[in-house]
Design a protein around this motif. Structure first.
Motif: not given
Length: 319
Positions: A88-98, A52-60
């Motif tokens: 690059w905002a679209m290519r961060m290693p988010t939970s959705e991708g990884f 939840t914390l990691l996803d919250g950061i990626f959302e920013t």
């Protein structure tokens, strides 16, 4: 009547005990009394809370977000600040991708051991709290530092949208681009940059500026997708085009058309793949200084003498 009195006494006692229990019940670990996630305590953090914390950061991490990207290589750390663009905002290693999932510190520490020190870190600010996500080179294990807490994750072996990208590769590609541009590299020479007019002719000025831009490939970090181990540049006149464009009125008397050629050797496979575009071909000349396996590409452009010096504008493969 006696039985009824006893029943009501027992009921009153039960309700009183229930009320006391509700008033003294402690909030769940790592959550405030309002039910919000408290990030600064890593003790007993569940995988769900960490994600939840990691996803919250990626959302920013949207276009316009300021971040810092760091590469540690051979015991040396180099950091560059950057403002994310849409790409690059679209290519961060988010939970959705990884598909990150929380793991124990011991599991992550074992993956980070074996004497390996090379890695990448992406850091920023979220609501006044500093955070940093570190991924070891060639790894899909990550450590998130947020405030005083650390949280550990492992992700899928491949990025969901590109099977060639690991989480480390996603951050490394971002780092390579930021570093290359910070050192003065780019697909095109920047025509705003002036070369001092010291009485040299237009070819000498163009050669100096083009070599300056192309030799950035020698300055970037080892393993970069822009890293070359050898670079040799040559600028030649495009006399027919100069005459033609002047007759058309496209350029003035202080502007000349030129050809620019770069002979190079990619330092790694990623750099080889990244350079295979446009008119890149195997080098077929007989220059004794050129190593075996060299490639070359050509560009076209203009050089202009202005009041503040020479300006070189080299871009694509055609006029």
């Amino acid at each position: 009547m006696k039985n009824s009195t006893a029943f009501f006494a027992a009921l009153t006692l039960a309700l009183t005990l229930a009320g006391c229990s509700a008033q003294t019940q402690a909030p769940a670990p790592n959550r405030s009394e309002q039910g919000e996630f408290t990030p600064n305590s890593a003790e007993g953090v569940s995988g769900t809370d960490g994600i939840t914390l990691l996803d919250g950061i990626f959302e920013t991490l949207s276009e316009g977000t300021d971040v810092t990207i760091t590469l540690e290589q051979g015991g040396v750390r180099q950091s560059y600040p950057s403002t994310l663009d849409t790409y690059w905002a679209m290519r961060m290693p988010t939970s959705e991708g990884f598909h990150w999932r929380g793991i124990a510190k011991e599991d992550c520490s074992a993956a980070f051991s074996e004497g390996k020190t090379d890695g990448l870190s992406l850091s920023g600010d979220r609501g006044g709290e500093r955070w940093s996500l570190t991924v070891q080179d060639d790894s899909n294990y990550a450590v998130l530092t947020y405030g005083d807490g650390e949280y550990y994750f492992t992700g899928a072996e491949e990025y969901a949208y590109d099977s060639d990208w690991s989480a480390a590769m996603a951050l490394r590609s971002f780092y390579d681009t930021v570093e290359y541009e910070a050192l003065g590299g780019g697909c095109d020479t920047d025509p705003k940059t002036a070369i001092a007019d010291e009485g040299q002719d237009y070819l000498a000025a163009a050669q100096a500026r083009y070599r300056q831009q192309q030799e950035v490939h020698l300055k970037v970090s080892k393993g970069s997708e822009f890293c070359f181990s050898f670079v040799k540049c040559n600028v030649t006149p495009a006399k027919d085009q100069t005459e033609h464009f002047r007759e058309e009125g496209t350029i003035g008397e202080n502007t000349w058309a030129i050809y620019a050629n770069t002979i190079f050797v990619p330092e790694n496979e990623r750099a080889y793949q990244n350079s295979m575009a446009g008119n890149t071909v195997e080098y077929s000349g007989n220059d004794a200084d050129v190593p075996a396996g060299a490639l070359e590409y050509s560009r076209v452009g203009y050089v202009t003498l202005s009041a503040d010096g020479w300006h070189v504008d080299i871009g694509g493969t055609g006029w």
